[in-house]
Design a protein around this motif. Sequence first.
Motif, PDB file in Angstrom:
ATOM      1  N   LEU A 300     -48.118 -53.140  62.145  1.00 28.49           N
ATOM      2  CA  LEU A 300     -48.293 -51.715  61.821  1.00 28.49           C
ATOM      3  C   LEU A 300     -47.921 -50.822  63.005  1.00 28.49           C
ATOM      4  O   LEU A 300     -47.322 -49.750  62.829  1.00 28.49           O
ATOM      5  CB  LEU A 300     -49.744 -51.452  61.386  1.00 28.49           C
ATOM      6  CG  LEU A 300     -50.136 -52.018  60.019  1.00 28.49           C
ATOM      7  CD1 LEU A 300     -51.648 -51.990  59.843  1.00 28.49           C
ATOM      8  CD2 LEU A 300     -49.471 -51.234  58.897  1.00 28.49           C
ATOM      9  N   ILE A 301     -48.274 -51.258  64.231  1.00 30.49           N
ATOM     10  CA  ILE A 301     -47.947 -50.464  65.434  1.00 30.49           C
ATOM     11  C   ILE A 301     -46.435 -50.442  65.664  1.00 30.49           C
ATOM     12  O   ILE A 301     -45.852 -49.390  65.943  1.00 30.49           O
ATOM     13  CB  ILE A 301     -48.691 -51.019  66.675  1.00 30.49           C
ATOM     14  CG1 ILE A 301     -50.207 -50.794  66.533  1.00 30.49           C
ATOM     15  CG2 ILE A 301     -48.193 -50.347  67.951  1.00 30.49           C
ATOM     16  CD1 ILE A 301     -51.041 -51.521  67.578  1.00 30.49           C
ATOM     17  N   VAL A 302     -45.802 -51.627  65.527  1.00 33.20           N
ATOM     18  CA  VAL A 302     -44.343 -51.708  65.704  1.00 33.20           C
ATOM     19  C   VAL A 302     -43.629 -50.841  64.673  1.00 33.20           C
ATOM     20  O   VAL A 302     -42.653 -50.147  64.975  1.00 33.20           O
ATOM     21  CB  VAL A 302     -43.876 -53.182  65.617  1.00 33.20           C
ATOM     22  CG1 VAL A 302     -42.356 -53.269  65.505  1.00 33.20           C
ATOM     23  CG2 VAL A 302     -44.344 -53.959  66.842  1.00 33.20           C
ATOM     24  N   TYR A 303     -44.130 -50.866  63.438  1.00 31.92           N
ATOM     25  CA  TYR A 303     -43.556 -50.057  62.351  1.00 31.92           C
ATOM     26  C   TYR A 303     -43.601 -48.571  62.690  1.00 31.92           C
ATOM     27  O   TYR A 303     -42.657 -47.826  62.423  1.00 31.92           O
ATOM     28  CB  TYR A 303     -44.315 -50.345  61.056  1.00 31.92           C
ATOM     29  CG  TYR A 303     -43.829 -49.580  59.855  1.00 31.92           C
ATOM     30  CD1 TYR A 303     -42.503 -49.674  59.437  1.00 31.92           C
ATOM     31  CD2 TYR A 303     -44.683 -48.755  59.132  1.00 31.92           C
ATOM     32  CE1 TYR A 303     -42.052 -48.972  58.335  1.00 31.92           C
ATOM     33  CE2 TYR A 303     -44.242 -48.050  58.029  1.00 31.92           C
ATOM     34  CZ  TYR A 303     -42.932 -48.164  57.638  1.00 31.92           C
ATOM     35  OH  TYR A 303     -42.471 -47.466  56.543  1.00 31.92           O
ATOM     36  N   GLN A 304     -44.697 -48.145  63.344  1.00 35.74           N
ATOM     37  CA  GLN A 304     -44.818 -46.733  63.740  1.00 35.74           C
ATOM     38  C   GLN A 304     -43.931 -46.405  64.939  1.00 35.74           C
ATOM     39  O   GLN A 304     -43.242 -45.391  64.955  1.00 35.74           O
ATOM     40  CB  GLN A 304     -46.289 -46.413  64.047  1.00 35.74           C
ATOM     41  CG  GLN A 304     -46.543 -45.048  64.669  1.00 35.74           C
ATOM     42  CD  GLN A 304     -46.122 -43.879  63.797  1.00 35.74           C
ATOM     43  OE1 GLN A 304     -45.640 -44.060  62.677  1.00 35.74           O
ATOM     44  NE2 GLN A 304     -46.271 -42.673  64.314  1.00 35.74           N
ATOM     45  N   ILE A 305     -43.920 -47.289  65.944  1.00 33.44           N
ATOM     46  CA  ILE A 305     -43.139 -47.039  67.172  1.00 33.44           C
ATOM     47  C   ILE A 305     -41.655 -46.897  66.853  1.00 33.44           C
ATOM     48  O   ILE A 305     -40.972 -45.991  67.353  1.00 33.44           O
ATOM     49  CB  ILE A 305     -43.364 -48.175  68.207  1.00 33.44           C
ATOM     50  CG1 ILE A 305     -44.759 -48.058  68.836  1.00 33.44           C
ATOM     51  CG2 ILE A 305     -42.309 -48.124  69.310  1.00 33.44           C
ATOM     52  CD1 ILE A 305     -45.132 -49.223  69.730  1.00 33.44           C
ATOM     53  N   CYS A 306     -41.136 -47.795  66.003  1.00 31.63           N
ATOM     54  CA  CYS A 306     -39.693 -47.814  65.734  1.00 31.63           C
ATOM     55  C   CYS A 306     -39.255 -46.777  64.703  1.00 31.63           C
ATOM     56  O   CYS A 306     -38.055 -46.536  64.561  1.00 31.63           O
ATOM     57  CB  CYS A 306     -39.272 -49.206  65.246  1.00 31.63           C
ATOM     58  SG  CYS A 306     -39.490 -50.475  66.494  1.00 31.63           S
ATOM     59  N   GLY A 307     -40.196 -46.189  63.973  1.00 34.89           N
ATOM     60  CA  GLY A 307     -39.782 -45.243  62.935  1.00 34.89           C
ATOM     61  C   GLY A 307     -40.346 -43.845  63.070  1.00 34.89           C
ATOM     62  O   GLY A 307     -40.141 -42.997  62.198  1.00 34.89           O
ATOM     63  N   HIS A 308     -41.065 -43.559  64.188  1.00 37.69           N
ATOM     64  CA  HIS A 308     -41.736 -42.258  64.303  1.00 37.69           C
ATOM     65  C   HIS A 308     -40.761 -41.097  64.496  1.00 37.69           C
ATOM     66  O   HIS A 308     -41.116 -39.945  64.275  1.00 37.69           O
ATOM     67  CB  HIS A 308     -42.759 -42.294  65.444  1.00 37.69           C
ATOM     68  CG  HIS A 308     -42.135 -42.240  66.803  1.00 37.69           C
ATOM     69  ND1 HIS A 308     -41.582 -43.353  67.411  1.00 37.69           N
ATOM     70  CD2 HIS A 308     -41.957 -41.209  67.680  1.00 37.69           C
ATOM     71  CE1 HIS A 308     -41.106 -43.014  68.592  1.00 37.69           C
ATOM     72  NE2 HIS A 308     -41.318 -41.727  68.787  1.00 37.69           N
ATOM     73  N   THR A 309     -39.518 -41.388  64.914  1.00 36.74           N
ATOM     74  CA  THR A 309     -38.566 -40.292  65.190  1.00 36.74           C
ATOM     75  C   THR A 309     -38.077 -39.620  63.910  1.00 36.74           C
ATOM     76  O   THR A 309     -37.724 -38.446  63.926  1.00 36.74           O
ATOM     77  CB  THR A 309     -37.345 -40.834  65.962  1.00 36.74           C
ATOM     78  OG1 THR A 309     -36.821 -41.969  65.261  1.00 36.74           O
ATOM     79  CG2 THR A 309     -37.728 -41.241  67.372  1.00 36.74           C
TER      80      THR A 309
END
Length: 573
Positions: A300-309
């Motif tokens: 879930l954290i990786v999903y947010q880090i890589c797609g937050h832009t």
Amino acid sequence: LPGPAILGEGKPENQNHAIIFTRGEGLQTIDMNQDNYMEEALKMRNLLQEFLKKHDGVRYPTILGLREHIFTGSVSSLAWFMSNQETSFVTIGQRLLANPLKDVGLNQISMFEAKIANGNGEQTLSRDIYRLGHRFDFFRMLSCYFTTVGFYFSTLVTVLTVYVFLYGRLYLVLSGLEQGLREEPAIRDNKPLQVALASQSFVQIGFLMALPMLMEIGLERGFQTALSEFILMQLQLAPVFFTFSLGTKTHYYGRTLLHGGAKYRPTGRGFVVFHAKFAENYRLYSRSHFVKGIEMMILLIVYQICGHTYRSTVAYVLITASLWFMVGTWLFAPFLFNPSGFEWQKIVDDWTDWNKWINNRGGIGVPSEKSWESWWEEEQEHLQYSGKRGIIAEILLALRFFIYQYGLVYHLHVTRKTKSFLVYGASWLVIVLILFVMKTVSVGRRKFSASYQLVFRLIKGLIFLTFVSILVILVTLAHMTIQDIIVCIFIFMPTGWGMLLIAQALRPVVKKAGFWGSVRTLARGYEIVMGLLLFTPVAFLAWFPFVSEFQTRMLFNQAFSRGLQISRILGGH
């Protein structure tokens, strides 16, 4: 059955063997823990009459299930959840598995559920279920499925669906497909496709687990009573309990399917409204809940880090809210439902006990409660007796941890402009270097720490300075950011865990190569990190006295309303 006889544990074998010595027209079997009183004896005449009339006018019944009286529902909220779940579990389905868990605690409930899940796993693999399925008509086949292995199979599928959803999302975000789908006009304006991509159940999994119970209470005592009890259970965090229970069933059922090895688990029926130590909770739930919870949290954290832009926070919350609830439940429910779980003095004692347990050496005769090494060896017993298919399946499942590494190395600021395969090769070189350094420190500690303490400290100091120098060079010359450092942790930690799982599956090969000591050292490091991740939030909450007060009231509110003096019970065992 053909083939060599497979003898099981003493308890069930004795029960099976005793049948040949029975006489008479009827055989009554009751659980040894079942309470008996005068009113129960009065039912016997009516019960025996059931065998004298034909069922549907066709045949006489041969097996009759009678529900036990569960008299411990008022001790705590957990006992109430379990007794209500028991209502649907026993009445609708497995009448023979009636279970009056006495003075109920989460650890005992989990051990009981592990026992039943293991048994259902063995049933799924047995030729008996296979033959029944082939010879029943369609409706009897469905009845057999849903009253035996079907519930556990659907539970396993539910959790597997969560994993497929998360890894699917990870693939979309790491490959750049999610960004393309959002920015491409033809796809962005395709409403049905957008709905399918953003689909996520708003109905919480724990809520779904309680629906059969809601229907059963409604049929027995009226839907108004059922609804009021259901609402009250939600306020007492029943979804937390049911979601946690989902993880227990899935883990033990899935492990038995892969490796076999179901065994009788003595769950105990003592008075258990007392504090369970942190190390005990860790031993019970490390593999079934904590490891999986941390894995989902990283996803879930990786999903947010890589797609937050390119993705809004609202969209992220809508997609992942129920999954975050599941993560929180699997990681912290044992501490939430643990009496005196947030008392500061108990936390200090737990930390001392945990440190002693994690650092004690194992060996012959050292029980798992005293040493981490003994416990770790016990946790791998199922792999020693598993077949080739089980080992291959274990290795293939462990390969999923390498996906993080392959996808994330191309999302660093340092490597964003290149898609060369050499970048992935360089990441493996870094892993090999880290493992080499760890091995050097381990050998150095064994050889120099006693006689040449100064030399050993100098070696450790040089390694630390080298690490800091490399980090400074990367930050200044390659413009590495703090986000890159966090992403690097998410690259290498799962890869190391995957390597550990493969090494455990190939234990004889690794032992022959002489690397088993290194594998054990690496495993201990991971266990310490996991322990700190779990212990820190619990210790932080224990600083605030109102948290402990709230927890006691929440867990034992029914007992308080009946005037039970919980403070005396919590004061001693």
